[in-house]
Enzyme design. Structure first.
Site, PDB file in Angstrom:
ATOM      1  N   GLU A  24      16.386   0.789 -18.961  1.00 30.77           N
ATOM      2  CA  GLU A  24      16.543   2.206 -18.481  1.00 30.77           C
ATOM      3  C   GLU A  24      15.984   3.151 -19.474  1.00 30.77           C
ATOM      4  OE1 GLU A  24      20.193   2.244 -16.420  1.00 30.77           O
ATOM      5  OE2 GLU A  24      21.383   3.088 -18.298  1.00 30.77           O
TER       6      GLU A  24
ATOM      7  N   GLU B  22      20.521  -3.569 -11.521  1.00 36.93           N
ATOM      8  CA  GLU B  22      21.985  -2.915 -11.729  1.00 36.93           C
ATOM      9  C   GLU B  22      22.373  -2.250 -10.426  1.00 36.93           C
ATOM     10  OE1 GLU B  22      23.070  -0.755 -15.031  1.00 36.93           O
ATOM     11  OE2 GLU B  22      22.158  -2.025 -16.475  1.00 36.93           O
TER      12      GLU B  22
END
Length: 514
Positions: free
Chosen positions: A197, A404
């Site tokens: 990310e 996730e």
């Protein structure tokens, strides 16, 4: 394009796109799904990251990372990963728990400073041995390893030497680190994610300063002694893209033909919806999604940042040279998507001078992040569906792995986590709906396998399928109801709303406190 929203218990709406027409077809469907409804090759697993669970922070040659430094400076609610869940010593037991749960895959990260303590140079034999053993243990039990190379834990040595991700020097060092991993583990690891990310790593660590390495400047960040919020986030993302594409070029040139693996890049999938029906808010939500997601995706697809970002940031956002644009464009085999919440977005024109704005001011939108602060996340599975549709339609339907996704609860020893089951049930169903509507989503990883150290909140929040008793010197693991529900799902049992409450609570292992 019409989006799935507000799924009803006994009906679902299937969106069919035929040529340029959108036909809404109402299809009767039962309120259940099972593992077998997903396509062949779709993989289910769970994940963790190195600093959050490994522990052994000062053992066998490992050196500090920027996350160590950040945690020991008092952030993360004063908690640190010195011991964490002690996966470094307990990985075999944890792999057995994965087998018990029925995991098909496991996503974890490598600690760069454990493998190469100086950030570059000699490889640490003990670190190499640990990851070899870890990977072998997973494979021997039929669990597919998905490995992330960088998860917010840059070696502190590189941060001290040249500023880490702020310098182009990181490209060479990251590529060398990636090559060690490809060379040593690539005969068994097929799925690599280079950077976790990058969008939130840059914003959190270099704009607002609430994640490692804690850099920011007024008026955007707080408690920062160094940094420049106006320029550094853009520089960091630029360098992560260059480092990734350099590593990908290396892999394709030297390893792809023999290892046949895949290399991807992870983004934080914050999905924005308009605060109101006002046209300004609708446009602001579109703009926010392009800033958060297009910032990463556009370079991979067209070799440049979105024009709206370039116009807003001006000279503060780096420019790709022709060589760099060619290097970055097309340099991903898949996208790893981390998604937790859907946020409302209001239009908010900025009054700050263009040269001194930050990412948020450039976006000219107010993004409500109250859901992140809540004790539990609101369950809005339509947000994940719409995000997958957006990625499909706007960026060419690249392969996606949900890396996730999970519910936050209080970390108080409670094993009866029906709210986590409700969340997983709803979001896995939204993934199935997206796949049925043409999304090339190929895997889903619940976050997280264990209750570990969280970047925001330390050991206060819980995301795990397994509770880890930090008061027990053995750090014993206890399965929560969600672990049993996920295991039932992975073993083929049908999942329904009513099944959320039918997990056998007698299976819960009591937590005994001395």
């Amino acid at each position: 394009m019409m989006m799935l929203q507000n799924l009803q218990p006994n009906f679902c709406f299937l969106v069919l796109i035929v040529s340029i027409q959108c036909l809404l077809v109402t299809v009767f469907c039962k309120d259940h799904y099972s593992r077998g409804d997903f396509p062949p090759g779709f993989v289910f697993g769970a994940g963790t990251s190195a600093y959050q669970v490994e522990g052994a922070a000062f053992e066998d040659g490992r050196t500090p990372s920027i996350w160590d430094t950040f945690a020991h400076a008092g952030f993360s609610s004063g908690a640190n990963g010195d011991i964490a869940c002690d996966v470094y010593h307990k990985y075999k037991d944890d792999v057995q728990l994965m087998v018990d749960t029925g995991l098909e895959a496991y996503k974890f990260s490598i600690s760069w400073s454990r493998l190469i303590p100086g950030g570059r140079g000699p490889v640490n034999p003990k670190g190499l041995q640990f990851y070899n053993n870890y990977i072998d243990e997973l494979i021997s039990h039929g669990i597919q390893p998905h490995v992330t190379l960088f998860h917010s834990d840059l070696p502190q040595a590189l941060e001290d030497e040249y500023g880490g991700w702020l310098s182009r020097k990181i490209v060479k060092d990251f590529t060398a680190y990636a090559e060690v991993c490809f060379k040593e583990f690539g005969d068994r690891v097929m799925y690599w994610t280079t950077i976790n990310e990058a969008n939130i790593f840059a914003i959190g660590g270099y704009d607002y300063g609430f994640t490692p390495p804690g850099r920011c400047s007024p008026p955007f960040g707080v408690n920062c002694s160094r940094g420049n919020s106006s320029t550094e986030p853009y520089m960091v993302v630029h360098n992560t893209l260059l480092a990734h594409s350099s590593a990908m070029k290396l892999y394709r040139r030297n390893y792809k033909s023999t290892q046949h693996g895949f290399v991807g890049f992870s983004i934080y999938g914050l999905w924005g919806v308009p605060y109101s029906n006002a046209r300004a808010d609708v446009i602001a939500a579109q703009r926010a999604n392009e800033f958060y997601t297009g910032w990463i995706m556009s370079p991979f697809i067209v070799g440049d940042y979105p024009s709206i970002m370039k116009k807003a940031a001006g000279t503060r956002i780096p420019t790709f040279t022709k060589y760099e644009a060619k290097l970055v464009k097309g340099s991903v085999d898949f996208i790893g998507l981390n998604h937790y919440i859907t946020v409302s977005v209001k239009d908010k024109p900025s009054s700050i001078e263009k040269h001194s704005r930050d990412f948020g001011a450039d976006m000219e939108a107010e993004v409500s992040l109250e859901a992140l602060k809540a004790d539990q996340y609101p369950v809005i599975p339509s947000g994940l569906y719409e995000l997958l549709e957006y990625l499909k339609e706007a960026y060419g339907n690249l392969p996606i792995y949900i890396h996730e996704n999970g519910q936050k609860t209080a970390r108080n020893g409670t094993l009866n986590d029906t709210s986590r089951i409700e969340y997983l049930y709803a979001y896995i169903r939204s993934v199935l709906n997206a796949v049925r509507n043409g999304s090339d989503t190929r895997g889903y990883f619940a976050w997280s396998f264990l209750d570990g150290l969280e970047l925001l909140g330390g050991y206060v929040p819980s995301y795990g399928l397994y509770y880890v008793d930090l008061d027990d010197k053995e750090l014993r693991r206890y399965p929560k109801l969600s672990a049993y529900w996920y295991a039932n799902f992975l073993k083929g049992k049908s999942s329904t709303k009513s099944s959320i409450y039918q997990v056998d609570q007698d299976k819960l292992i009591p937590i005994y406190k001395s």
